[in-house]
Design an enzyme around this catalytic site. Structure first.
Site, PDB file in Angstrom:
ATOM      1  CG  HIS A 193      -8.588  -8.874   3.127  1.00 22.56           C
ATOM      2  ND1 HIS A 193      -7.590  -7.756   3.549  1.00 22.56           N
ATOM      3  CD2 HIS A 193      -9.311  -9.365   4.126  1.00 22.56           C
ATOM      4  CE1 HIS A 193      -7.819  -7.979   4.853  1.00 22.56           C
ATOM      5  NE2 HIS A 193      -8.846  -8.662   5.367  1.00 22.56           N
ATOM      6  CG  HIS A 240      -1.731  -1.267   1.231  1.00 22.40           C
ATOM      7  ND1 HIS A 240      -3.089  -1.189   0.730  1.00 22.40           N
ATOM      8  CD2 HIS A 240      -1.393  -2.418   1.975  1.00 22.40           C
ATOM      9  CE1 HIS A 240      -3.550  -2.473   1.234  1.00 22.40           C
ATOM     10  NE2 HIS A 240      -2.803  -2.996   1.771  1.00 22.40           N
ATOM     11  CB  VAL A 241       2.273   3.301  -2.043  1.00 19.54           C
ATOM     12  CG1 VAL A 241       3.399   2.265  -2.038  1.00 19.54           C
ATOM     13  CG2 VAL A 241       1.493   3.447  -3.759  1.00 19.54           C
ATOM     14  CG  ASP A 298      -0.912  -5.942   4.446  1.00 18.77           C
ATOM     15  OD1 ASP A 298      -1.506  -4.945   3.339  1.00 18.77           O
ATOM     16  OD2 ASP A 298      -1.859  -6.414   5.229  1.00 18.77           O
ATOM     17  CG  LEU A 310      -8.015  -5.548  10.241  1.00 19.58           C
ATOM     18  CD1 LEU A 310      -9.196  -4.916   9.839  1.00 19.58           C
ATOM     19  CD2 LEU A 310      -8.612  -6.556  11.315  1.00 19.58           C
TER      20      LEU A 310
END
EC number: 3.5.2.3
Length: 344
Positions: free
Chosen positions: A136, A15-16, A247, A219
């Protein structure tokens, strides 16, 4: 062994964010990894190939000069995703996966899939054209204990899905349990899993050590020590269907240290070094390269990176925070503590 040199790794789950946040975090990943699969859960989410290509341009613009980092893109599946969009994604050459978020499962997942059968036509098209499905793996019903969400997802959704689409390539993202590791081992060659460094290093006690530790809240949530040990055994086993996915999930400090804090651990600042700690402690450093640099590209049908990196057994101190948003820093995993391996 005081140093290890191996093929430059890739991060298959990253994630960025966007905007100023993106500019703050991309350099950490670009220093260590050749490529990263970028998650599409922006607000609004990245649901079309055109949006994914525009997002890729913004990420590329944040890569420091002299670094050859390539973002690999994914689409966010919704109840309304069109099968033709899958064809466009595949044809682009830039979008290599689509992500299934059960609605409400994690950060910015409220636009996710509400019932798996709603995307059967999309999954059929993905199976036909070879686009990878990233999952997910948690159910979201309030009747399911938060520590059981992954197991129930496997039973109710993932197992039937894999049976119904036997040629669909599926990555069970950020697995956290012994049962998930066994599911992947028992599945066919079309099913793989990513594993994060924090799920290999920490168990659920870390969330409550001396008080609430919001920077250990992620999560899927951290699990029992028995599950952590099982994950370490899986990633160090040499099985080619387990590979690296950090992640790494940046959040401003004010949104983590809050009455209702965000889920996510930021690990990109030590994105390969933390895994080296895990493999070193397990006596399996010689297997780090396959897990970090070879298994992922093989599953996605790509060549490994051509260059190499070197890690040195040398402790360094992690800053208490990194600049992120105005007057609201990013607190990384191990903030104010040390990491035992350093990127040379």
């Amino acid at each position: 062994m005081q140093s290890i040199t191996f093929t430059r790794p890739d991060d298959w789950h990253l994630h960025v964010r966007d905007g100023a946040a993106l500019a703050a975090v991309v350099p950490h990943t670009a220093e260590r990894f050749g490529r990263a699969l970028i998650m599409p859960n922006l607000r609004p989410p990245v649901t079309t190939t055109a949006q994914a290509l525009a997002y890729r341009d913004r990420i590329r613009a944040a890569v420091p000069a002299g670094l050859a980092f390539e973002p690999l893109m994914s689409l966010y599946l919704t109840d309304n995703t069109a099968p033709d969009e899958i064809e466009r994604a595949r044809a682009s050459g830039a979008v290599i996966a689509a992500k299934l978020y059960p609605a409400g499962a994690t950060t910015n997942s409220d636009a996710g899939v509400t019932a798996i059968d709603k995307i059967y036509p999309v999954l059929e098209r993905m199976e036909a054209c070879g686009l990878v499905l990233c999952v997910h793996g948690e159910v979201t019903g309030g009747e399911v204990d938060v520590f059981d969400r992954e197991r129930v997802f496997m039973e109710k959704i993932l197992s039937p899905l894999v049976r119904r689409f036997p040629a669909l390539k599926v990555v069970f993202e950020h697995i956290t349990t012994a049962e998930a590791a066994q599911f992947v081992r028992a599945a066919g060659a079309n099913v793989a899993a990513t594993v994060t460094a924090h799920h290999l290093l920490l168990n659920r006690n870390a969330i409550f050590a001396g008080g609430i530790r919001p920077h250990h809240y992620c999560l899927p949530v951290l699990k029992r020590e028995t599950h952590r040990v099982a994950l370490v055994e899986a990633v160090t086993s040499g099985n080619p269907r387990f590979f690296l996915g950090t992640d790494s999930a940046p959040h401003a400090r004010s949104t983590k240290e809050a009455a209702c804090g965000c889920a996510g651990c930021y690990t990109a600042h030590a994105g390969i070094e933390l895994y080296a700690e895990v493999f070193d402690a397990a006596g399996a450093l010689e297997r780090l390269e396959a897990f970090a640099s070879l298994n992922g590209p093989a599953f996605y049908g790509l060549a490994p990176n051509a260059d190499k990196i070197t890690l040195v057994r040398e402790s360094w101190s992690v800053p208490a925070g990194f600049p992120y948003l105005d007057d609201d820093p990013l607190v990384p995993l191990r903030a104010g503590e040390s990491v035992g391996w350093r990127l040379a």
